[in-house]
Design a protein around this motif. Sequence first.
Motif, mmCIF file in Angstrom:
data_model
loop_
_atom_site.group_PDB
_atom_site.id
_atom_site.type_symbol
_atom_site.label_atom_id
_atom_site.label_comp_id
_atom_site.label_asym_id
_atom_site.label_seq_id
_atom_site.Cartn_x
_atom_site.Cartn_y
_atom_site.Cartn_z
ATOM 1 N N SER A 100 36.857 33.387 48.825
ATOM 2 C CA SER A 100 36.451 32.269 48.000
ATOM 3 C C SER A 100 35.474 32.604 46.968
ATOM 4 C CB SER A 100 35.426 31.538 49.254
ATOM 5 O OG SER A 100 36.062 31.310 50.349
ATOM 6 N N LEU A 101 34.572 33.517 47.095
ATOM 7 C CA LEU A 101 33.884 33.991 45.937
ATOM 8 C C LEU A 101 34.319 34.466 44.828
ATOM 9 C CD1 LEU A 101 30.959 36.001 47.666
ATOM 10 C CD2 LEU A 101 30.686 33.610 46.781
ATOM 11 N N ALA A 102 35.678 35.160 45.016
ATOM 12 C CA ALA A 102 36.420 35.576 43.904
ATOM 13 C C ALA A 102 37.109 34.600 43.211
ATOM 14 C CB ALA A 102 37.569 36.806 44.570
ATOM 15 N N ILE A 103 37.512 33.619 44.102
ATOM 16 C CA ILE A 103 38.265 32.436 43.341
ATOM 17 C C ILE A 103 37.139 31.607 42.465
ATOM 18 C CG2 ILE A 103 39.470 30.295 43.721
ATOM 19 C CD1 ILE A 103 40.696 31.531 46.109
ATOM 20 N N ILE A 104 36.043 31.504 42.955
ATOM 21 C CA ILE A 104 35.050 30.749 42.185
ATOM 22 C C ILE A 104 34.668 31.549 40.907
ATOM 23 C CG2 ILE A 104 32.720 30.039 42.115
ATOM 24 C CD1 ILE A 104 33.264 29.218 44.957
ATOM 25 N N LEU A 105 34.709 32.899 41.235
ATOM 26 C CA LEU A 105 34.222 33.682 39.938
ATOM 27 C C LEU A 105 35.361 33.716 39.035
ATOM 28 C CD1 LEU A 105 31.821 36.531 40.904
ATOM 29 C CD2 LEU A 105 31.301 34.340 40.041
ATOM 30 N N ASP A 106 36.676 33.851 39.555
ATOM 31 C CA ASP A 106 37.614 33.878 38.479
ATOM 32 C C ASP A 106 37.835 32.837 37.583
ATOM 33 O OD1 ASP A 106 40.242 35.454 37.880
ATOM 34 O OD2 ASP A 106 41.308 33.717 38.806
ATOM 35 N N ARG A 107 37.529 31.777 38.134
ATOM 36 C CA ARG A 107 37.588 30.356 37.119
ATOM 37 C C ARG A 107 36.560 30.198 36.157
ATOM 38 N NH1 ARG A 107 41.224 27.472 39.685
ATOM 39 N NH2 ARG A 107 40.987 25.842 38.234
ATOM 40 N N GLY A 108 35.840 31.623 35.985
ATOM 41 C CA GLY A 108 34.926 31.674 34.726
ATOM 42 C C GLY A 108 33.802 30.739 34.798
ATOM 43 N N PRO A 109 32.720 30.589 35.843
ATOM 44 C CA PRO A 109 31.707 29.788 35.574
ATOM 45 C C PRO A 109 30.785 30.455 34.700
ATOM 46 C CG PRO A 109 31.576 31.078 37.612
ATOM 47 C CD PRO A 109 32.774 31.387 37.060
ATOM 48 N N LYS A 110 29.935 29.920 34.210
ATOM 49 C CA LYS A 110 28.616 30.301 33.411
ATOM 50 C C LYS A 110 27.985 31.591 34.138
ATOM 51 C CE LYS A 110 26.857 27.131 29.792
ATOM 52 N NZ LYS A 110 26.100 26.014 29.585
ATOM 53 N N PHE A 115 26.116 36.329 38.736
ATOM 54 C CA PHE A 115 26.712 36.197 40.189
ATOM 55 C C PHE A 115 27.468 37.260 40.818
ATOM 56 C CE2 PHE A 115 25.766 31.691 38.810
ATOM 57 C CZ PHE A 115 24.997 31.586 39.489
ATOM 58 N N ARG A 116 28.416 38.203 39.745
ATOM 59 C CA ARG A 116 29.093 39.315 40.210
ATOM 60 C C ARG A 116 27.735 40.050 40.857
ATOM 61 N NH1 ARG A 116 33.240 40.439 35.881
ATOM 62 N NH2 ARG A 116 31.438 41.569 35.140
ATOM 63 N N THR A 117 26.969 40.509 40.014
ATOM 64 C CA THR A 117 26.011 41.462 40.433
ATOM 65 C C THR A 117 25.181 40.910 41.667
ATOM 66 O OG1 THR A 117 25.604 41.792 38.150
ATOM 67 C CG2 THR A 117 24.265 43.088 39.551
ATOM 68 N N VAL A 118 25.062 39.503 41.848
ATOM 69 C CA VAL A 118 24.183 39.089 42.941
ATOM 70 C C VAL A 118 24.960 39.376 44.088
ATOM 71 C CG1 VAL A 118 23.307 37.130 43.966
ATOM 72 C CG2 VAL A 118 22.622 37.566 41.801
ATOM 73 N N PHE A 119 26.199 39.016 44.013
ATOM 74 C CA PHE A 119 27.309 38.979 45.235
ATOM 75 C C PHE A 119 27.452 40.419 45.678
ATOM 76 C CE2 PHE A 119 28.841 34.641 43.983
ATOM 77 C CZ PHE A 119 28.060 34.118 44.620
ATOM 78 N N LEU A 120 27.498 41.565 44.700
ATOM 79 C CA LEU A 120 28.070 42.734 44.936
ATOM 80 C C LEU A 120 26.592 43.595 45.367
ATOM 81 C CD1 LEU A 120 30.404 44.278 45.048
ATOM 82 C CD2 LEU A 120 29.827 44.983 42.755
ATOM 83 N N PHE A 121 25.522 43.273 45.185
ATOM 84 C CA PHE A 121 24.238 43.857 45.650
ATOM 85 C C PHE A 121 23.866 44.205 46.996
ATOM 86 C CE2 PHE A 121 19.744 43.703 46.631
ATOM 87 C CZ PHE A 121 19.327 44.653 45.840
ATOM 88 N N PRO A 122 24.490 43.258 47.806
ATOM 89 C CA PRO A 122 24.073 43.550 49.243
ATOM 90 C C PRO A 122 24.712 44.958 49.504
ATOM 91 C CG PRO A 122 24.515 41.409 49.236
ATOM 92 C CD PRO A 122 24.608 41.962 47.876
ATOM 93 N N MET A 123 25.904 45.415 49.055
ATOM 94 C CA MET A 123 26.596 46.612 49.299
ATOM 95 C C MET A 123 25.724 47.737 48.997
ATOM 96 S SD MET A 123 30.592 47.485 48.683
ATOM 97 C CE MET A 123 30.227 48.964 47.755
ATOM 98 N N GLN A 249 26.716 41.649 54.212
ATOM 99 C CA GLN A 249 26.580 42.957 53.488
ATOM 100 C C GLN A 249 28.023 43.342 52.910
ATOM 101 O OE1 GLN A 249 24.249 45.759 53.834
ATOM 102 N NE2 GLN A 249 25.486 47.653 53.580
ATOM 103 N N MET A 250 29.147 43.029 53.607
ATOM 104 C CA MET A 250 30.561 43.587 53.120
ATOM 105 C C MET A 250 31.211 42.358 52.290
ATOM 106 S SD MET A 250 30.335 46.676 53.355
ATOM 107 C CE MET A 250 31.975 47.162 52.960
ATOM 108 N N SER A 251 30.750 41.323 52.266
ATOM 109 C CA SER A 251 31.546 40.416 51.494
ATOM 110 C C SER A 251 31.660 40.508 49.878
ATOM 111 C CB SER A 251 31.212 38.736 52.148
ATOM 112 O OG SER A 251 30.074 38.368 51.601
ATOM 113 N N GLY A 252 30.679 40.982 49.537
ATOM 114 C CA GLY A 252 30.369 41.254 48.125
ATOM 115 C C GLY A 252 31.552 42.226 47.701
ATOM 116 N N TYR A 253 31.564 43.303 48.528
ATOM 117 C CA TYR A 253 32.606 44.138 48.164
ATOM 118 C C TYR A 253 34.117 43.708 48.233
ATOM 119 C CZ TYR A 253 35.529 48.494 49.171
ATOM 120 O OH TYR A 253 36.508 49.294 49.167
#
Lengths: 374, 411
Positions: A100-110, A115-123, A249-253
């Motif tokens: 879900s996160l990938a699809i949202i980000l793939d649509r190129g939001p502002k 956001f990519r960094t935020v979601f990946l951070f927990p890893m 922890q792992m969904s960002g990855y």
Amino acid sequence: MKWLRNLDSLVAVLTLLPSVILLAIFVYGFIGQTIQTSLTNWGKDPAQALAINPVLQFVGLENYKELFSGFIHGRFRQDLVNNLFFTVFFVGGCLLVGLSLAIILDRGPKGEGFFRTVFLFPMSLSFIVTGTIWRWMLQPAGGVNQLPAAVGLPEGHFAWLTSRQQVLQFDWNHLPLFTAWLIGLILLWIGISALRNAQARRGWIAVGSAALLIGWAIFIGPRVQLLPFPEIHGFNLAFIGIIIAAIWQMSGYTMALYLAGLRGVPEELREAARVDGASEVQLYRHIIFPMLAPITLSAMIILGHISLKIFDLIWAMTGVDNAPTEVPALLMYVTTFRSNKIADGAAIATILLLLVALVIVPYLYSQLKSEVRR
Amino acid sequence: MRKWLLALAATALGSVSLAQGKLEIFSWWAGDEGPALQALLDLYKKKYPNVEVVNATVTGGSGVNARAVLKTRMLGGDPPDSFQVHAGQELIGTWVVAGRMEDLTSLYKSEGWMTRFPKGLIDLLSYNGGIWSVPVNIHRSNVMWYNPAKLREWGVTPPKTWTEFLSTCATLKSKGVEAPLALGEAWTQQHLWESVALGVLGPDNWAALWSGKLKFNDPKAIAVWDTFGKVLDCANKDASGLSWQQATDRVVQGQSAFNIMGDWAAGYMATTLKLKPGEGFGWAPSPSTSGTFMMLSDSFGLPKGVKNRTNVINWLKLLGSKEGQDTFNPLKGSIAARTDSDLSKYNAYLQSAAKDWKSNKIVGSLVHGAVAPESFSSQFGTVMEIYLSSKNAKAAANAAQAIADQVRLGR
């Protein structure tokens, strides 16, 4: 010239030799030693458990038999069930959230990069840190349970990590029955699809074995008793909190994996589909998701082996002694280093290794095969 | 390599203490307990200035991590000179039966300890005709803590028996106290069990349970589980999320009326929470155990084949001496194992505990390693789990007996 090529290969062998030797000793040698230990009675007799030169006897598969059907090893069986449920929910949750996160980000939001960094951070945190943070938040009388109070609602009372309630319960004695059904149905499916692809020999073998297994499950299976008494296992609700933390922890990855996959879908393909009149939903369903299948498989393998080996997260969140949220890896530690039952601990470790191998080896095999083909 | 490094470090620091070798003390006393150990080490240093004392502490409450490290060191052939272990079966059932320790009977005789330590304690330390470790302190396990002001407010008194406890619990529940008994994580639940068991069985049957004369699936022992189940109904449902301190806090804050915990809780309430013993918190023997002192003790032994044997013997002599015990215990928040210690150095709770220590019947604790070997006590969690998930007293009792048979309890 021939001599030179030999020198080349000599250098190659010399370069690889140290790591091959080290691997052979410290990985495969120790795996071998663990398996060997698991076939002895080391630790059954306290006088021998920690003696300088323990006298060990070979007992074959006795320890394994005890673990799966022994009277006092119910805790191991519950742990195994815990781990399987945990794996299913954790892998499923990560894939769902990640996609879900990938699809949202793939649509190129502002602010996509942010956001990519935020979601990946927990890893970047270790499971110990994640576990500690989430333990604070899921305290029975604090954190998440008090959130509703902030907007004037009554406080929550869910026992996130301390519940003793179980759902999806089943009797351990039915395990062979369920296994036979599951494998039987999988074989049936393989057989039918092989027959459809006109691979007659393979198809009939699969269908035949499926028929055998399902026949066993119908006629003999219901009467099999592993234990002389019913033993109920199920999914402990206390795991919900741990699963949430693990997914966090792992969904960002997983998202990163999927995002790479989505970016790999050629733009022309999307446009072609749109021109043909496909809606956005159809576009994802028929074009993009099939192309993401290999990524889903890789993600499942990676997440699956993490969750089968999970140790530190649970250690940090509910401790090593809390049986409702225990998994085999923790039990292995307790059995070996606290109860001094070294052979039993080795047997649990071996079972864990087999489980992880069950996930990894088919994957490695298919990878290797495709590499050779290339 | 390590030796060489240490020697280098010693030279670099300009130390001249090369004459007597060194002494490595392995323990889990860090944090709050660190100063007590340090006081002992300082005392040793003063007596034997030429010995280099190495303090090898592995942190982690009640030795959970230290024991694993100790095992890898012992199996790897690198035993520490002297290590901390709970006195009794935790040492005997793990290391003595494996032939790793030296008999200390002659030391007990030459130091005159046979008459200085209570007989019940020496019995717990004995096995196969030998005495195996030197106890440095005594903690009491069967104590019930309460908040005197809150009890007056609710109009109840500390119950003397478990039957009385259950009726008090019903009274408190009718007055809106959700959980009259505060309980914490797994090991504190086992801690509660041992107090219930001691109360239901009485001291003689409790001892018989550990010598193998009374079976766990005897009706008398099964009855323990029934009472335990009823007592659990008085406890908070979120127990497994609480540390023992948090459980104690609930009593201090008046959310719960009682807490069964060892007497380190007195140290926590008196030192950390600054409550006055007898006013801020009250105590009584846990129900039905008046006149019995369930003890646990930290001790040190002499592993076979250590490099600095003389230094270790000197260390053990210091531990068992009146001076050593009275230096260590007031700081640690425990009492001396010797019956002749100087009580003026201890606070009000400890003085009352020391009085009971001299007059009460002494039995050992299960959870804290006195009566059962590690191989039993660590698997007792499985027994507890069988009971908690099935509420079946008989199944739990049978499992306990099966484990007891397997680890040859009492033999």
